[in-house]
Design a protein around this motif. Structure first.
Motif, PDB file in Angstrom:
ATOM      1  N   GLY A 216       0.757  -1.348  -0.010  1.00  0.00           N
ATOM      2  CA  GLY A 216       0.025  -0.007   0.056  1.00  0.00           C
ATOM      3  C   GLY A 216       0.894   1.227  -0.585  1.00  0.00           C
ATOM      4  N   ILE A 217       0.323   2.121   0.042  1.00  0.00           N
ATOM      5  CA  ILE A 217       0.536   4.041  -0.803  1.00  0.00           C
ATOM      6  C   ILE A 217       1.184   4.154   1.082  1.00  0.00           C
ATOM      7  CG2 ILE A 217       0.596   6.038  -0.940  1.00  0.00           C
ATOM      8  CD1 ILE A 217      -0.550   4.606  -3.835  1.00  0.00           C
ATOM      9  N   PHE A 263      -1.318   1.482   9.170  1.00  0.00           N
ATOM     10  CA  PHE A 263      -2.943   2.319   9.253  1.00  0.00           C
ATOM     11  C   PHE A 263      -3.109   2.870   9.812  1.00  0.00           C
ATOM     12  CE2 PHE A 263      -5.579   0.898   5.514  1.00  0.00           C
ATOM     13  CZ  PHE A 263      -4.720   0.718   4.524  1.00  0.00           C
ATOM     14  N   THR A 265      -3.803   5.886  11.159  1.00  0.00           N
ATOM     15  CA  THR A 265      -5.137   7.063  11.053  1.00  0.00           C
ATOM     16  C   THR A 265      -6.569   7.028  10.128  1.00  0.00           C
ATOM     17  OG1 THR A 265      -3.273   8.488  11.783  1.00  0.00           O
ATOM     18  CG2 THR A 265      -6.114   9.417  11.749  1.00  0.00           C
ATOM     19  N   GLN A 270     -13.542   5.976   5.778  1.00  0.00           N
ATOM     20  CA  GLN A 270     -12.931   4.284   7.125  1.00  0.00           C
ATOM     21  C   GLN A 270     -14.453   5.274   8.446  1.00  0.00           C
ATOM     22  OE1 GLN A 270      -8.838   4.402   6.901  1.00  0.00           O
ATOM     23  NE2 GLN A 270      -9.049   3.590   4.779  1.00  0.00           N
ATOM     24  N   GLY A 290      -8.106   7.297  -4.381  1.00  0.00           N
ATOM     25  CA  GLY A 290      -7.090   7.272  -3.020  1.00  0.00           C
ATOM     26  C   GLY A 290      -7.601   7.452  -1.766  1.00  0.00           C
ATOM     27  N   SER A 291      -9.256   7.157  -1.882  1.00  0.00           N
ATOM     28  CA  SER A 291      -8.964   7.614   0.237  1.00  0.00           C
ATOM     29  C   SER A 291      -9.047   6.532   1.022  1.00  0.00           C
ATOM     30  CB  SER A 291     -10.561   8.970   0.419  1.00  0.00           C
ATOM     31  OG  SER A 291     -11.144   8.416  -0.551  1.00  0.00           O
ATOM     32  N   GLY A 292      -8.960   5.522   0.254  1.00  0.00           N
ATOM     33  CA  GLY A 292      -8.673   4.483   1.520  1.00  0.00           C
ATOM     34  C   GLY A 292     -10.276   3.712   0.873  1.00  0.00           C
ATOM     35  N   LYS A 293     -11.163   3.954   0.648  1.00  0.00           N
ATOM     36  CA  LYS A 293     -12.615   2.736   0.123  1.00  0.00           C
ATOM     37  C   LYS A 293     -12.514   1.761   0.559  1.00  0.00           C
ATOM     38  CE  LYS A 293     -13.789   4.749  -3.729  1.00  0.00           C
ATOM     39  NZ  LYS A 293     -12.369   6.058  -3.757  1.00  0.00           N
ATOM     40  N   THR A 294     -11.077   1.264   0.238  1.00  0.00           N
ATOM     41  CA  THR A 294     -11.206  -0.483  -0.345  1.00  0.00           C
ATOM     42  C   THR A 294     -11.015  -1.054   1.709  1.00  0.00           C
ATOM     43  OG1 THR A 294     -10.014  -0.294  -1.968  1.00  0.00           O
ATOM     44  CG2 THR A 294     -10.251  -2.416  -0.974  1.00  0.00           C
ATOM     45  N   GLY A 560      -9.956   2.406 -10.031  1.00  0.00           N
ATOM     46  CA  GLY A 560      -8.427   1.902  -8.679  1.00  0.00           C
ATOM     47  C   GLY A 560      -7.323   1.333  -8.646  1.00  0.00           C
ATOM     48  N   ASP A 562      -3.582   1.106  -7.127  1.00  0.00           N
ATOM     49  CA  ASP A 562      -4.053   1.971  -6.136  1.00  0.00           C
ATOM     50  C   ASP A 562      -1.413   1.132  -6.468  1.00  0.00           C
ATOM     51  OD1 ASP A 562      -3.473   3.146  -4.050  1.00  0.00           O
ATOM     52  OD2 ASP A 562      -2.493   1.208  -2.920  1.00  0.00           O
ATOM     53  N   ARG A 587      -5.118   8.509 -10.166  1.00  0.00           N
ATOM     54  CA  ARG A 587      -3.867   6.708  -9.934  1.00  0.00           C
ATOM     55  C   ARG A 587      -2.791   7.482  -9.029  1.00  0.00           C
ATOM     56  NH1 ARG A 587      -7.496   4.333  -9.099  1.00  0.00           N
ATOM     57  NH2 ARG A 587      -8.447   5.914  -9.318  1.00  0.00           N
ATOM     58  N   ARG A 590      -2.466  10.179  -4.801  1.00  0.00           N
ATOM     59  CA  ARG A 590      -3.700   9.157  -2.954  1.00  0.00           C
ATOM     60  C   ARG A 590      -2.920   9.475  -1.697  1.00  0.00           C
ATOM     61  NH1 ARG A 590      -6.270   6.043  -6.266  1.00  0.00           N
ATOM     62  NH2 ARG A 590      -6.500   4.254  -4.797  1.00  0.00           N
ATOM     63  N   LEU A 591      -3.767   9.573  -1.429  1.00  0.00           N
ATOM     64  CA  LEU A 591      -3.370   9.489   0.151  1.00  0.00           C
ATOM     65  C   LEU A 591      -2.888  10.552   0.706  1.00  0.00           C
ATOM     66  CD1 LEU A 591      -4.144   7.747   2.413  1.00  0.00           C
ATOM     67  CD2 LEU A 591      -2.281   5.885   2.373  1.00  0.00           C
TER      68      LEU A 591
HETATM   69  N1  LIG Z   1      -5.761   4.791   7.206  1.00  0.00           N
HETATM   70  C1  LIG Z   1      -5.187   4.470   6.286  1.00  0.00           C
HETATM   71  N2  LIG Z   1      -4.051   4.671   6.694  1.00  0.00           N
HETATM   72  C2  LIG Z   1      -2.720   4.215   5.686  1.00  0.00           C
HETATM   73  N3  LIG Z   1      -3.161   4.067   4.373  1.00  0.00           N
HETATM   74  C3  LIG Z   1      -4.100   4.481   4.107  1.00  0.00           C
HETATM   75  C4  LIG Z   1      -5.089   4.030   4.599  1.00  0.00           C
HETATM   76  N4  LIG Z   1      -6.070   4.129   3.964  1.00  0.00           N
HETATM   77  C5  LIG Z   1      -6.182   3.460   2.752  1.00  0.00           C
HETATM   78  N5  LIG Z   1      -4.721   3.566   2.799  1.00  0.00           N
HETATM   79  C6  LIG Z   1      -3.440   2.969   1.792  1.00  0.00           C
HETATM   80  O1  LIG Z   1      -4.255   4.189   0.755  1.00  0.00           O
HETATM   81  C7  LIG Z   1      -4.349   3.367  -0.425  1.00  0.00           C
HETATM   82  C8  LIG Z   1      -5.188   3.716  -1.453  1.00  0.00           C
HETATM   83  O2  LIG Z   1      -6.854   3.347  -1.000  1.00  0.00           O
HETATM   84  P1  LIG Z   1      -7.389   2.706  -1.886  1.00  0.00           P
HETATM   85  O3  LIG Z   1      -6.890   1.942  -2.943  1.00  0.00           O
HETATM   86  O4  LIG Z   1      -8.132   1.437  -0.873  1.00  0.00           O
HETATM   87  O5  LIG Z   1      -8.321   4.048  -2.017  1.00  0.00           O
HETATM   88  P2  LIG Z   1      -9.220   4.003  -2.775  1.00  0.00           P
HETATM   89  O6  LIG Z   1     -10.166   4.747  -2.602  1.00  0.00           O
HETATM   90  O7  LIG Z   1     -10.677   2.421  -2.846  1.00  0.00           O
HETATM   91  O8  LIG Z   1      -9.504   4.876  -4.582  1.00  0.00           O
HETATM   92  P3  LIG Z   1      -9.834   4.589  -6.387  1.00  0.00           P
HETATM   93  O9  LIG Z   1     -11.052   5.474  -6.065  1.00  0.00           O
HETATM   94  O10 LIG Z   1      -9.151   4.869  -6.952  1.00  0.00           O
HETATM   95  O11 LIG Z   1      -9.720   3.204  -5.949  1.00  0.00           O
HETATM   96  C9  LIG Z   1      -4.030   2.310  -0.235  1.00  0.00           C
HETATM   97  O12 LIG Z   1      -2.480   2.139  -0.791  1.00  0.00           O
HETATM   98  C10 LIG Z   1      -4.495   1.796   0.515  1.00  0.00           C
HETATM   99  O13 LIG Z   1      -3.372   0.896   1.548  1.00  0.00           O
END
Ligand SMILES: Nc1ncnc2c1ncn2[C@@H]1O[C@H](COP(=O)(O)OP(=O)(O)OP(=O)(O)O)[C@@H](O)[C@H]1O
Length: 623
Positions: A216-217, A263, A265, A270, A290-294, A560, A562, A587, A590-591
């Motif tokens: 992850g990023i 992770f 915060t 989330q 890139g804001s952590g939806k997964t 999506g 990442d 792309r 992100r984050l």
């Molecule tokens: N709370 C967190 N702390 C640290 N890293 C996080 C956190 N939440 C997500 N990440 C990291 O941030 C990156 C982006 O997360 P993710 O791919 O879920 O974004 P997304 O919102 O689904 O983006 P997209 O809309 O492009 O699909 C990933 O590398 C993930 O591991």
């Protein structure tokens, strides 16, 4: 008259004046045509008149082939390379014979249909039946393709040069009649619809081996700005949002895994989604790229599976996942699987993934071996497995649509409906459904409600469909005839072009641009729907590991994905819709990391996007 190269214009010179409120599309287009934006300014810098610089205008103007001709390696002196294969209309074959300019192309990808001048002959493979492949191990243990009639031997490929091994260091292609017929997938390879030939090589993807690649990023400097983004919640009686992972009620094992994954915060999406899903509510959610939806849905789902365990049903013929997550592209399905796998560490949760372009037999054996709690899948392959009664929805607790607006648009809707209306699928009331995307057109939101319980919660973080504010956007006027030089100039101007994704509209253009950039000594690979799945994964792997600095991609990589270290996105071609633009530029940036997106605006083909583009640019500049 402006010069014909991108670097001869100061991109900051023309600043778009957002105070002029121009609602009229025509004038917006004119504005885009004449001057504008960079960081939300448009710049004019590429002149349309020096087309002859690229190719012979006289015999080719305004035809698609002629446009592609500009990518023709200059030294072709006949229509066939030494392998005897005819050049593609308007294109070319790549080989390292002395007849074309690719002999010095040091870097274009490392897989079968891309060129590499490491002294090893690499031939572009043109599709089954046209070119037979022969696996021959070279000195380094790496396999390559050779042209030899009548040979249909299984082909093995090793990333690390090990033959006959699977995994990152070696991958197996088996020869079988086990063919994929699915088509409900972005970037789907039409060749997969061919009837089985009996000698079709079937790709067996590697298991997860390199944890570093899925780590992850890292959080960027602007991460704290997430706190300032407005969050809107609607729906009856929404659960309280959380403010830290420790507040969240997530079980200890997940907290431990979170901390191992750095992770510390939670992001706003989330903070809101985790309590909502833990509380058993359905959810439609939108938050920027890139804001952590997964993790926003994986974590509460894992919490539920661990805190309310139920028996996993499977036997040698079928399995009943507890969670089904749908994604529009294969690579995204893989990424979701990897994310779930990462957070399931130290638990008994089993994860599986189904996607096209790979061996059905292999995927079947994988999910039937021990069953799966969480199944990430693309629609076509999942439907196929459901039709064959290998997967049943009888035990589904959670049904998730990632990139939900894409999953519910015309391309995928019928596939999703097949699953939602499948006789084994539980009703809305008996399962929990959640949908996530950065973009959510209102008509899709409306449609989506029919798959949710009536008391679902809607969460939007920031502007629905808005671009990520950490991406510095600029738009440059470039006509199609000058794009090739413009992209080259951009790359040359970059201090370090490592981590650049160049988006194009057409699959074959992806290959042409990648070949051209390789020829210009920028290590480049490509990903698009006409590449074999193995090649697609290899391309991403090469890009992720920095073996290739530039990735040329079609829409297949727009949503999506990442990938660490993506610093620049170049829209060589602008997409047809603004939503795709938002996903593409997402792309990078992100984050909380900063990113840069540069788009070539061609007034001839992009004027319909102009007003929407300006809207998105304005949104960012106003905040
Ligand atoms: N709370 C967190 N702390 C640290 N890293 C996080 C956190 N939440 C997500 N990440 C990291 O941030 C990156 C982006 O997360 P993710 O791919 O879920 O974004 P997304 O919102 O689904 O983006 P997209 O809309 O492009 O699909 C990933 O590398 C993930 O591991």
């Amino acid at each position: 008259m402006a010069e014909n190269t991108a670097n001869q214009t100061d991109m900051n010179e023309w600043v778009y004046d957002f105070s002029q409120d121009s609602n009229n599309e025509e004038s917006l287009v004119e504005e885009l045509n004449n001057t504008k934006i960079n960081n939300n300014k448009v710049t004019e810098n590429i002149d349309t008149e020096k087309q002859e610089n690229n190719y012979d205008v006289a015999d080719s103007i305004n035809t698609q082939n002629s446009w592609l001709n500009q990518f023709e390696p200059k030294n072709h002196n006949d229509n066939k390379d030494k392998t005897g294969f005819k050049k593609r209309r308007g294109g070319f074959n790549k080989s390292n014979n002395g007849n074309n300019s690719f002999e010095n192309t040091a870097n274009y990808d490392s897989t079968s249909n891309h060129f590499q001048s490491n002294g090893v002959e690499h031939i572009r493979v043109r599709g089954r039946g046209f070119l037979k492949k022969l696996a021959r191990e070279n000195e380094s243990g790496r396999f390559e393709y050779n042209v030899q009639e009548g040979n249909t031997a299984p082909v093995y490929r090793g990333r690390g040069g090990r033959a006959n091994h699977r995994g990152r260091g070696g991958r197996l292609r088996e020869t079988s009649s086990d063919s994929c017929y699915e088509n409900a997938e972005e970037g789907h390879n039409k060749k997969e619809n061919d009837k089985p030939t009996g000698s079709k090589p079937v790709y067996i993807p590697p298991d997860i081996e390199n944890k570093e690649l899925i780590s992850g990023i890292e959080v960027g400097l602007n991460f704290d700005k997430y706190k300032t983004i407005e969050v809107k919640v609607s729906g009856i009686n929404p659960p309280e949002c959380m403010s830290s992972f420790h507040d969240s009620g997530l079980c200890d094992i997940l907290l431990k895994n979170l901390s191992e994954c750095n992770f510390s915060t939670p992001t706003p999406i989330q903070n809101y989604s985790i309590p909502i899903i833990i509380a058993g509510r359905d959810l439609m959610a939108s938050a920027q790229t890139g804001s952590g939806k997964t993790a926003a849905y994986i974590l509460p789902i894992l919490h539920n599976l661990l805190s309310e365990p139920t028996e996993l049903v499977f036997d040698e013929y079928h399995c009943e996942p507890h969670v089904v997550i749908m994604a529009p592209t294969r690579e995204l399905a893989i990424q979701i699987f990897e994310c779930a796998w990462k957070f399931s560490n130290r638990t008994n949760i089993r994860n599986g993934v189904l996607y096209g372009g790979t061996s059905i037999a292999h995927q079947k054996s994988k999910i039937l071996q021990k069953g799966v709690h969480i199944l990430a899948a693309t629609p076509g392959r999942l439907n196929d497995f459901v039709d064959k009664h290998i997967v049943s929805f009888a035990s589904v607790k959670f049904f998730i649509l990632d990139e939900a607006d894409r999953m519910l648009d015309m391309g995928f809707k019928s596939n999703i409906e097949l699953m939602i209306n499948h006789p084994t699928m539980k009703s809305n009331e008996k399962r929990q459904t959640a949908m996530f995307s950065a973009t959510f057109a209102s008509e899709i939101q409306l449609l989506a409600t029919s798959y949710l319980k009536s008391d679902y919660i809607f969460v939007s973080v920031g502007e629905i469909g808005g671009a990520c504010k950490d991406v510095f956007q600029s738009v440059i006027k470039v006509t199609k005839f000058n794009k090739k030089e413009a992209v080259l100039s951009l790359l040359k101007d970059m201090e370090n072009c490592q981590g650049t994704i160049v988006f194009v509209e057409q699959k074959r253009m992806a290959d042409y641009v990648a070949a051209y950039l390789s020829e210009m000594n920028f290590p480049t690979t490509s990903i698009h729907g006409d590449r074999e799945q193995e090649e697609r994964e290899q391309a991403l792997h090469d890009f992720k590991t920095n073996k290739m600095k530039v990735l040329v991609a079609t829409a297949v990589a727009a949503r999506g994905l990442d990938i660490k270290g993506v610093n620049n996105v170049v829209n060589f071609d602008l997409p047809k819709t603004i939503d795709e633009y938002v996903h593409r530029i997402g792309r990078t940036g992100r984050l909380g990391n900063a990113g840069k997106a540069i788009s070539f605006f061609d007034p001839d083909s992009d004027s319909s996007l102009a007003s929407e583009l300006i809207r998105i640019l304005r949104q960012v500049s106003l905040n």
